[in-house]
Write a protein that holds these residues in place. Sequence first.
Motif, PDB file in Angstrom:
ATOM      1  N   ALA A  18      44.441 -25.344  24.692  1.00 39.09           N
ATOM      2  CA  ALA A  18      44.388 -26.773  24.685  1.00 39.09           C
ATOM      3  C   ALA A  18      44.223 -26.978  22.985  1.00 39.09           C
ATOM      4  CB  ALA A  18      43.320 -27.310  25.484  1.00 39.09           C
ATOM      5  N   GLU A  19      43.279 -26.694  22.478  1.00 39.20           N
ATOM      6  CA  GLU A  19      42.939 -26.815  21.005  1.00 39.20           C
ATOM      7  C   GLU A  19      44.269 -26.367  20.079  1.00 39.20           C
ATOM      8  OE1 GLU A  19      40.908 -28.704  19.583  1.00 39.20           O
ATOM      9  OE2 GLU A  19      39.145 -28.513  21.075  1.00 39.20           O
ATOM     10  N   VAL A  34      41.637 -33.182  22.474  1.00 36.82           N
ATOM     11  CA  VAL A  34      41.239 -32.445  23.659  1.00 36.82           C
ATOM     12  C   VAL A  34      40.035 -33.196  24.335  1.00 36.82           C
ATOM     13  CG1 VAL A  34      40.722 -30.377  24.394  1.00 36.82           C
ATOM     14  CG2 VAL A  34      42.297 -30.297  22.787  1.00 36.82           C
ATOM     15  N   VAL A  45      45.069 -32.194  27.078  1.00 38.68           N
ATOM     16  CA  VAL A  45      45.405 -32.719  25.667  1.00 38.68           C
ATOM     17  C   VAL A  45      45.931 -34.001  25.816  1.00 38.68           C
ATOM     18  CG1 VAL A  45      47.127 -32.318  23.749  1.00 38.68           C
ATOM     19  CG2 VAL A  45      45.959 -30.329  24.963  1.00 38.68           C
TER      20      VAL A  45
END
Length: 54
Positions: A18-19, A34, A45
């Motif tokens: 996600a990051e 996020v 996200v």
Amino acid sequence: MSVLGRFPAGGPRGSWPAEELAAQLRRRGRAATVVMDLDSDMFLVVEQRHEEAA
């Protein structure tokens, strides 16, 4: 707010998909961040739309 990606919270150790997606989108000029959705146990996200920011 738009959800641009969903990732399970229980991913492999040291993996931050996600990051990583949010960082890619920010490099392209999008305001991605996020957040954790506790109800679904997912990292989301998201991008806030300009009209929502006001």
